[in-house]
Design a protein around this motif. Structure first.
Motif, mmCIF file in Angstrom:
data_model
loop_
_atom_site.group_PDB
_atom_site.id
_atom_site.type_symbol
_atom_site.label_atom_id
_atom_site.label_comp_id
_atom_site.label_asym_id
_atom_site.label_seq_id
_atom_site.Cartn_x
_atom_site.Cartn_y
_atom_site.Cartn_z
ATOM 1 N N LYS A 245 0.858 -1.338 -0.116
ATOM 2 C CA LYS A 245 -0.533 0.319 -0.191
ATOM 3 C C LYS A 245 0.779 1.249 -0.130
ATOM 4 C CE LYS A 245 -3.502 0.083 3.005
ATOM 5 N NZ LYS A 245 -4.664 0.404 1.952
ATOM 6 N N TYR B 145 -9.143 0.854 5.828
ATOM 7 C CA TYR B 145 -8.270 -0.299 5.275
ATOM 8 C C TYR B 145 -6.632 -0.890 5.466
ATOM 9 C CZ TYR B 145 -12.305 1.229 1.768
ATOM 10 O OH TYR B 145 -13.331 1.420 1.355
ATOM 11 N N GLU C 94 -5.909 -4.346 4.780
ATOM 12 C CA GLU C 94 -6.527 -4.429 3.262
ATOM 13 C C GLU C 94 -5.135 -4.900 2.377
ATOM 14 O OE1 GLU C 94 -7.949 -2.103 0.248
ATOM 15 O OE2 GLU C 94 -9.781 -2.936 0.168
ATOM 16 N N GLY C 95 -4.881 -6.501 2.656
ATOM 17 C CA GLY C 95 -4.002 -6.669 1.345
ATOM 18 C C GLY C 95 -3.042 -7.040 2.563
#
Length: 253
Positions: free
Chosen positions: A11, A153, A156-157
């Motif tokens: 990210k 988030y 996320e990932g």
């Protein structure tokens, strides 16, 4: 040989470069011999340490491709004990050029093997992706440090990152571990920030650093002056936090 840390998170905007530059600078100020390797084509760690990219000939790009040695590319910085292997936008082409190479994942590890022994810690600032450049950093490192922004988030990932690290560990670098997770851009006045921090701690447990990095204007300003926060404003909240974080990283051995 000292520790080699890869600062990773696919990210963008989570504070990888800010963490790499400021942890490196404070560790150096505490007396450790530090090499910071900029392997992000944006070269923000390079400019953040006041190194002009206009006339740079020997960079991480040429080191990875084997055109120059690591020793030829390393430059001194304003901070005593802190050296830098700088990066420019040329590095963006390395992803394509490495594809056809044998053992393309080990180019960085092989290139720095001779110089890493001269430092207590090597810190690698990676791009916001899980491509070949980040893969080279993970293969070269013995530990990953993962900055995570405290936002909705945040997680996320994470699964993809962990799978990538596990694959590298299984097939290319059995030494690799997630050494530390860092909470960045923390604003404890916001309930969302507190919830994200709780989720991250629940998932990573004791690997989450005790020190949190707050949102801080002075941290954002320092790179435009080509200085780490310890030179730009050592009394700021961001500087105090990064000094504490550097002590945590040093305590890992």
């Amino acid at each position: 040989m000292g520790r080699i840390h890869a600062i990773v998170n696919q990210k963008g905007g989570v504070g990888k470069t800010t963490t790499a530059v400021n942890v490196a600078a404070y560790m150096a100020a505490m007396g450790a011999r530090i090499l910071l390797i900029d392997i992000d084509p944006q070269g923000n760690a390079t400019t953040g340490l006041g190194i002009s990219k206009l006339n740079l000939l020997n960079t991480t790009y040429r080191v990875i491709l084997g055109e120059v040695t690591a020793e030829q590319a390393i430059v001194n910085t304003k901070v005593a004990n802190l050296d830098l292997m700088p990066a420019t936008l040329d590095l963006a082409g390395a992803e394509l050029e490495l594809i056809a190479r044998i053992s393309r994942e080990t180019c960085l590890r092989n290139a720095i093997a001779g110089v890493a022994t001269g430092y207590d810690h090597v810190i690698i600032d990676t791009p916001p992706s899980l491509g070949l450049l980040t893969l080279n950093a993970l293969v070269a490192a013995d530990g990953a440090i993962v900055p995570m922004q405290c936002e909705f988030y945040a997680m996320e990932g994470v699964g993809q990152l962990i799978r990538t690290i596990d694959l590298v560990k299984q097939h290319l670098n059995p030494e690799l571990v997630i050494r530390m997770v860092i909470l960045t851009m923390v604003d404890n006045r916001m309930r969302l920030t507190q919830q994200a921090a709780e989720d991250i701690r629940r998932f990573f447990g004791s690997r989450v650093a005790k020190t949190q990095i707050p949102r801080n204007v002075r941290l954002s300003e320092a790179p435009s002056h080509g200085e780490p926060i310890l030179l730009y404003d050592a009394g700021s909240r961001g500087a105090i936090a990064y000094r504490s974080l550097a002590e945590e990283v040093l305590s890992l051995g």
